[in-house]
Write an enzyme that holds these catalytic residues in place. Structure first.
Site, PDB file in Angstrom:
ATOM      1  N   GLY A 192       0.870  -1.178   0.000  1.00 25.36           N
ATOM      2  CA  GLY A 192       0.000   0.000   0.000  1.00 25.36           C
ATOM      3  C   GLY A 192       0.900   1.219   0.000  1.00 25.36           C
ATOM      4  O   GLY A 192       2.112   1.106   0.191  1.00 25.36           O
ATOM      5  N   LYS A 212     -17.312   3.704  -1.266  1.00 25.65           N
ATOM      6  CA  LYS A 212     -16.671   3.935  -2.569  1.00 25.65           C
ATOM      7  C   LYS A 212     -17.675   4.235  -3.683  1.00 25.65           C
ATOM      8  O   LYS A 212     -17.287   4.537  -4.810  1.00 25.65           O
ATOM      9  CB  LYS A 212     -15.804   2.728  -2.956  1.00 25.65           C
ATOM     10  CG  LYS A 212     -14.710   2.397  -1.930  1.00 25.65           C
ATOM     11  CD  LYS A 212     -13.579   3.406  -1.930  1.00 25.65           C
ATOM     12  CE  LYS A 212     -12.482   3.033  -0.926  1.00 25.65           C
ATOM     13  NZ  LYS A 212     -11.408   4.016  -0.838  1.00 25.65           N
ATOM     14  N   LEU A 240      -6.159   7.022  -3.440  1.00 31.39           N
ATOM     15  CA  LEU A 240      -4.895   6.879  -4.150  1.00 31.39           C
ATOM     16  C   LEU A 240      -5.090   6.403  -5.583  1.00 31.39           C
ATOM     17  O   LEU A 240      -4.210   6.614  -6.427  1.00 31.39           O
ATOM     18  CB  LEU A 240      -3.983   5.899  -3.393  1.00 31.39           C
ATOM     19  CG  LEU A 240      -3.604   6.340  -1.981  1.00 31.39           C
ATOM     20  CD1 LEU A 240      -2.750   5.280  -1.302  1.00 31.39           C
ATOM     21  CD2 LEU A 240      -2.847   7.664  -2.014  1.00 31.39           C
ATOM     22  N   LYS A 250      -4.719   9.003  -8.179  1.00 30.97           N
ATOM     23  CA  LYS A 250      -3.326   9.409  -8.392  1.00 30.97           C
ATOM     24  C   LYS A 250      -2.552   8.355  -9.179  1.00 30.97           C
ATOM     25  O   LYS A 250      -1.743   8.680 -10.047  1.00 30.97           O
ATOM     26  CB  LYS A 250      -2.657   9.684  -7.046  1.00 30.97           C
ATOM     27  CG  LYS A 250      -3.304  10.882  -6.350  1.00 30.97           C
ATOM     28  CD  LYS A 250      -2.861  11.074  -4.936  1.00 30.97           C
ATOM     29  CE  LYS A 250      -3.593  12.262  -4.327  1.00 30.97           C
ATOM     30  NZ  LYS A 250      -2.788  13.454  -4.216  1.00 30.97           N
ATOM     31  N   ASP A 270     -13.827  28.979  42.473  1.00 31.38           N
ATOM     32  CA  ASP A 270     -13.254  28.101  43.483  1.00 31.38           C
ATOM     33  C   ASP A 270     -11.961  28.781  43.977  1.00 31.38           C
ATOM     34  O   ASP A 270     -11.474  29.721  43.340  1.00 31.38           O
ATOM     35  CB  ASP A 270     -12.954  26.753  42.792  1.00 31.38           C
ATOM     36  CG  ASP A 270     -12.126  25.838  43.643  1.00 31.38           C
ATOM     37  OD1 ASP A 270     -12.455  25.689  44.824  1.00 31.38           O
ATOM     38  OD2 ASP A 270     -11.137  25.271  43.120  1.00 31.38           O
TER      39      ASP A 270
HETATM   40  P1  ADQ Z   1      -8.331   2.845   0.958  1.00 28.95           P
HETATM   41  O1  ADQ Z   1      -9.716   3.018   1.447  1.00 28.95           O
HETATM   42  O2  ADQ Z   1      -7.851   1.477   0.875  1.00 28.95           O
HETATM   43  O3  ADQ Z   1      -7.294   3.689   1.830  1.00 28.95           O
HETATM   44  P2  ADQ Z   1      -7.319   4.088  -1.599  1.00 28.95           P
HETATM   45  O4  ADQ Z   1      -6.659   5.348  -1.217  1.00 28.95           O
HETATM   46  O5  ADQ Z   1      -8.069   4.200  -2.855  1.00 28.95           O
HETATM   47  O6  ADQ Z   1      -8.351   3.566  -0.507  1.00 28.95           O
HETATM   48  O7  ADQ Z   1      -6.241   2.965  -1.770  1.00 28.95           O
HETATM   49  C1  ADQ Z   1      -6.544   1.724  -2.331  1.00 28.95           C
HETATM   50  C2  ADQ Z   1      -5.246   1.024  -2.714  1.00 28.95           C
HETATM   51  O8  ADQ Z   1      -5.564  -0.319  -2.996  1.00 28.95           O
HETATM   52  C3  ADQ Z   1      -4.607   1.620  -3.952  1.00 28.95           C
HETATM   53  O9  ADQ Z   1      -3.231   1.714  -3.747  1.00 28.95           O
HETATM   54  C4  ADQ Z   1      -4.935   0.608  -5.050  1.00 28.95           C
HETATM   55  O10 ADQ Z   1      -3.946   0.478  -6.006  1.00 28.95           O
HETATM   56  C5  ADQ Z   1      -5.069  -0.671  -4.292  1.00 28.95           C
HETATM   57  N1  ADQ Z   1      -6.064  -1.531  -4.950  1.00 28.95           N
HETATM   58  C6  ADQ Z   1      -7.358  -1.268  -5.136  1.00 28.95           C
HETATM   59  N2  ADQ Z   1      -7.947  -2.271  -5.782  1.00 28.95           N
HETATM   60  C7  ADQ Z   1      -7.009  -3.204  -6.008  1.00 28.95           C
HETATM   61  C8  ADQ Z   1      -7.015  -4.510  -6.599  1.00 28.95           C
HETATM   62  N3  ADQ Z   1      -8.109  -5.072  -7.076  1.00 28.95           N
HETATM   63  N4  ADQ Z   1      -5.876  -5.176  -6.638  1.00 28.95           N
HETATM   64  C9  ADQ Z   1      -4.759  -4.638  -6.121  1.00 28.95           C
HETATM   65  N5  ADQ Z   1      -4.691  -3.441  -5.540  1.00 28.95           N
HETATM   66  C10 ADQ Z   1      -5.809  -2.737  -5.481  1.00 28.95           C
HETATM   67  C11 ADQ Z   1      -7.368   4.582   2.974  1.00 28.95           C
HETATM   68  C12 ADQ Z   1      -8.359   5.726   2.846  1.00 28.95           C
HETATM   69  C13 ADQ Z   1      -8.078   6.539   1.624  1.00 28.95           C
HETATM   70  C14 ADQ Z   1      -6.625   7.030   1.632  1.00 28.95           C
HETATM   71  C15 ADQ Z   1      -5.669   5.873   1.898  1.00 28.95           C
HETATM   72  C16 ADQ Z   1      -4.234   6.359   2.109  1.00 28.95           C
HETATM   73  O11 ADQ Z   1      -9.691   5.243   2.832  1.00 28.95           O
HETATM   74  O12 ADQ Z   1      -8.951   7.632   1.518  1.00 28.95           O
HETATM   75  O13 ADQ Z   1      -6.324   7.600   0.371  1.00 28.95           O
HETATM   76  O14 ADQ Z   1      -6.044   5.159   3.053  1.00 28.95           O
HETATM   77  O15 ADQ Z   1      -4.158   7.268   3.152  1.00 28.95           O
END
Ligand code: ADQ
Length: 842
Positions: free
Chosen positions: A36, A300, A398, A401, A524
């Site tokens: 992550g 989401k 993320l 991004k 007091d």
């Molecule tokens: P998340 O709620 O997990 O994180 P997000 O920021 O979108 O949300 O991150 C998801 C991560 O999981 C991304 O890096 C993505 O690449 C990966 N991912 C998603 N689907 C995938 C799949 N099928 N296979 C492999 N990888 C997958 C929490 C908060 C967010 C905040 C982050 C970081 O909820 O708002 O941005 O922490 O602080």
């Protein structure tokens, strides 16, 4: 660019940076990767500073001392360099962990912080589990700090707590490290949104939660909005002094910095992945891919997104066979019913839409329920025409991004929800409200048909920003907030709130106390006007406080009452100012300046018990403890008792109280016996105000109360909504009914000075003689003692003389009858305390 930290880092997160699993062949424990953003960014700093990572391994280990396996020699991930000795696994009993993780973190904080309070459960036992598990994380963190103090002598470790799982650990860590004389810096970062006060206040233990977070020196949120929400909560719920401009909160004499720190991604790594990733196979060369990548979570907005896609197909049938929606959903919290239901709902929707629109060669929705590899993900990002990132609420997100970073080929378009933190900086995306299905569908259409030059332009700006503000930038910005940057970007002086000054009270009292106010100042004594001393006789009011109080006492339309736990005679002699009301024994005896004395009667049986208690307590006294006789009560003081004797002595004293049959009232290093009647500082405060100003005192008088003790809370509660109340405290975690907190008796002095300045234009009465007491027994005065325009001038009874002239012995019932008989004087302009600190409970 690599980021260096001057302090060794202890990361404390719910999870370790890898999961533990069992090798099916050997049956041995192995590391499984969880890549992550957080792990990618933070793990190298922990490796480099030879720091430590405290977290749960993902397995419920039976054995606390289980050996963590080392990384595989071929491991290329960011945690490869993390030795097993740098990992401190947290082992908590399965049921307790489940209550903490599923019961509290996921069932309460996750929905609440995502502003979905209807989904949030508030359960005391789950909150208790959260407390317990946080205490265990704290214990192991202190252990980690101890270890670093040995391996890195002279350094100040940086403890970094992560996310909504760790909101209560800071104060325990701080207290224990203080005790062990281990200096630390402590920071917290929240990965999800921090909601507004309206939402936070729904949580029944919101004050504990806020104070838990405030245990850190630096607090980070993704965006400014969340910072301001947090600051707002600290001010409104805890009564903290804040500086919104500099984003500072003062709590227990510490200045806590609040920092917007937008998290990001390892941009270059995603570019590299996208450049190497294999091509995504399409149905035909003209097919456009619409991409969604999310954890399968109700925040989401997957259902809303699929609805919008269905609307799009209905509105634009020409897109059939030309556009495919690829939704990748990572299974999440699969053991929770709500998530299982969401999955079912999605399965059904997707089945229905595919059933309706599919042709022999094409299905509108490709749905992958599972994890995909980083290569595969990068390929999806790169080859999609449009990414639809439309959460209903998201801390940052993320995926938006990562999509942008991977746009190395033909530029695509990003559709983004304004309810994701990313929405506040990724301006060139197409923003859409996921709840507006029609407009959502139109926005997808616009993205699919956007001319290349516009796509290029938008994507160029998006990519430039993400490249510059990548995850290393985030980490560097964070280290700057805790003054741990080693490179040339040395931090500027960290923000600090100046010690509380007179001017600060303009915010608290400016609209409530005006030049023409009639003012009641109830305070007091010990810990409020006079600093706490080892012995009550030594607790003297500073000379300056005495002078200001004296001048205030001589001002027209200012009435002062000191309500203390000391005996009335004692507090009167300690303060020694004429013309003010003295209430002793928590309000059981009240002496007004004109000599009127009120004494609340006590049952005879209690008097007998009290005598016995006094004798027995005197017998058990050791050096440093003593028994104070307060007339209707006694206090057993043990402040000066040597540390090692305190436990046995207090246990003995508790036993004596129990045997005599008098309940203990705990105050600061003392056990008190108080009459068994429902009378406290709150009742006394109301009694004083009614006596001085009549029944409608609240409409005509601006009332201020200040106190530092548990017993003062009774007054703060009774006066709620009718006075501005202050609690003097330095406690790290304290529930108070007061509107504001003051750090010390010095701050009380600043308040008195502010009041003096504000009312300064009033002329004192000649020789300081004027009346401020309505003698209830002498003339049955039915009108208020003085009106705002024409203060009465009656000669004052010498309050130093023995208070025998007008003694009233009344009980609760008589008192209430008396109050009921008082005629209500004419109403004048309403005086309610300023709005700011609104409270839900207490
Ligand atoms: P998340 O709620 O997990 O994180 P997000 O920021 O979108 O949300 O991150 C998801 C991560 O999981 C991304 O890096 C993505 O690449 C990966 N991912 C998603 N689907 C995938 C799949 N099928 N296979 C492999 N990888 C997958 C929490 C908060 C967010 C905040 C982050 C970081 O909820 O708002 O941005 O922490 O602080």
């Amino acid at each position: 660019m690599k980021v260096h930290s001057t302090s060794p880092m202890v990361v404390v997160a719910n999870r370790l940076p890898f999961r533990l699993g069992t090798d099916p062949k050997t049956g041995k424990l192995i590391r499984l990767q969880c890549a992550g953003g957080l792990v990618t960014a933070v793990a190298p700093v922990v490796v480099e500073t030879q720091g430590l990572w405290v977290g749960w391994s993902g397995l419920h280990l039976e054995d606390n001392n289980v050996e963590i396996p080392e990384a595989d020699p071929n491991d290329q991930t960011p945690t490869a360099g993390l030795k097993s000795s740098q990992v401190i696994p947290v082992t908590v009993h399965k049921k307790l962990f489940d209550d903490y993780y599923n019961g509290c973190c996921n069932a309460t904080f996750w929905p609440l912080f995502h502003s979905m309070p209807d989904r949030a459960l508030f359960q005391a036992d789950k909150w208790e589990a959260y407390r317990e598990v946080n205490a265990e994380f704290a214990r192991l963190t202190v252990m980690a700090v101890q270890r670093l103090s040995e391996t890195h002598p002279g350094s100040v470790p940086l403890v970094w707590l992560h996310d909504y799982h760790m909101m209560l650990a800071a104060n325990t860590i701080r207290e224990k490290c203080d005790e062990l004389n281990l200096p630390i810096k402590m920071a917290f970062f929240l990965h999800i949104p921090f909601p507004s006060w309206d939402i936070v206040r729904l949580f029944p233990w919101d004050d504990e939660l806020l104070q838990g977070i405030l245990g850190c020196d630096s607090i980070g949120f993704h965006i400014e909005d969340y910072c301001l929400n947090f600051i707002d909560c600290c001010q409104r719920r805890l009564g903290c002094r804040v500086d919104r401009q500099q984003m500072l909160v003062e709590h227990n004499s510490r200045t806590v910095t609040i920092n917007p720190l937008p998290i990001s991604i390892p941009y270059d790594r995603f570019v590299e992945l996208a450049e190497k990733a294999p091509q995504v196979v399409k149905n035909n060369p003209h097919e456009q891919l619409l991409l969604g990548v999310d954890r399968l979570d109700y925040t989401k907005g997957l259902v809303h997104r699929i609805k919008a896609f269905e609307t799009l197909l209905n509105k634009h049938p020409e897109l059939i066979e030309r556009v495919t929606f690829l939704q990748v959903a990572v299974p999440s919290r699969t053991d929770v019913k709500e998530y299982q239901e969401l999955k079912e709902e999605l399965d059904q929707m997707i089945g229905r839409i595919n059933g309706q629109f599919s042709t022999p060669n094409w299905s509108p929705i490709r749905y992958i329920y599972g994890c995909v590899s980083q290569d595969q993900l990068a390929a999806f990002y790169r080859d999609s025409s449009v990414a639809v990132v439309t959460p209903l609420r998201d801390g940052m997100n993320l995926v938006a991004k990562e999509f942008v970073a991977c746009q190395t080929g033909e530029p695509g378009v990003l559709i983004l929800s304004p309810f994701a933190g990313a929405g506040s900086s990724m301006h060139e995306a197409l923003h859409v409200n996921p709840y507006e299905t029609n407009e959502f569908a139109d926005t997808i259409y616009r993205a699919l048909t956007m001319p290349k030059d516009e796509r290029e332009l938008r994507m160029k700006h998006l990519r430039r920003r993400e490249r510059e503000f990548d995850v290393n930038f985030w980490l560097r910005s964070f280290l700057k907030t805790v003054d741990c940057l080693s490179d040339e970007e040395k931090s500027a002086a960290l923000g600090r709130l100046l010690p509380m000054r007179e001017e600060d009270f303009t915010e608290f009292l400016g609209s409530y106390v005006t030049e023409s106010s009639r003012l009641a100042l109830l305070m007091d004594y010990d810990g409020t006007l006079a600093p706490i001393a080892p012995h009550p006789d030594l607790a003297e009011m500073p000379a300056e406080t005495r002078r200001v109080l004296e001048r205030l006492a001589h001002m027209p339309d200012v009435n002062i009452a000191i309500i203390s736990g000391r005996s009335m005679a004692n507090v009167r002699s300690m303060v020694g100012i004429e013309g003010i009301t003295y209430a002793g024994n928590h309000g059981f005896e009240i002496l007004h300046p004109d000599g009127t004395l009120f004494m609340h009667p006590v049952p005879h049986e209690y008097e007998v018990q009290l005598e016995a208690l006094k004798k027995r307590l005197e017998e058990i006294c050791v050096e440093g403890s003593w028994v104070e006789n307060k007339g209707t009560g006694i206090a057993f003081h043990y402040r000066e008792v040597p540390g090692e004797k305190v436990t046995s002595l207090t246990a003995e004293a508790q036993k004596v109280f129990k045997e005599v049959g008098i309940p203990i009232h705990e105050s600061q290093c003392a056990f008190e016996a108080r009459p068994p009647v429902t009378w406290d500082k709150g009742s006394a405060a109301i009694y004083i105000l009614r006596t001085l100003f009549g029944l409608d005192w609240c409409d005509r008088v601006s009332t201020i109360f200040a106190g530092d003790d548990k017993t003062d809370e009774d007054a703060m509660r009774s006066l709620q909504g009718m006075a501005v109340t202050f609690r003097v405290t330095r406690s790290q975690n304290l529930r108070t009914a007061a509107m504001h907190r003051l750090p010390s008796t010095d701050a009380v002095l600043s308040m008195l000075k502010w009041i003096e300045r504000r009312l300064g234009s009033r002329l004192p009465h000649v020789n300081g003689v004027r009346s401020r007491t309505a003698s209830m027994s002498s003339n049955g005065n039915r009108s208020p003692p003085h009106s705002p325009t024409t203060p009465h001038c009656r000669s004052r009874t010498n309050s130093r003389s023995e208070p025998s002239k007008q003694m009233m012995l009344i009980n609760d019932k008589l008192y209430h009858q008396y109050i009921a008989k008082l005629a209500s004087p004419a109403r004048s302009a309403s005086r309610s305390p300023p709005q700011s600190p609104t409270r839900s409970t207490m």
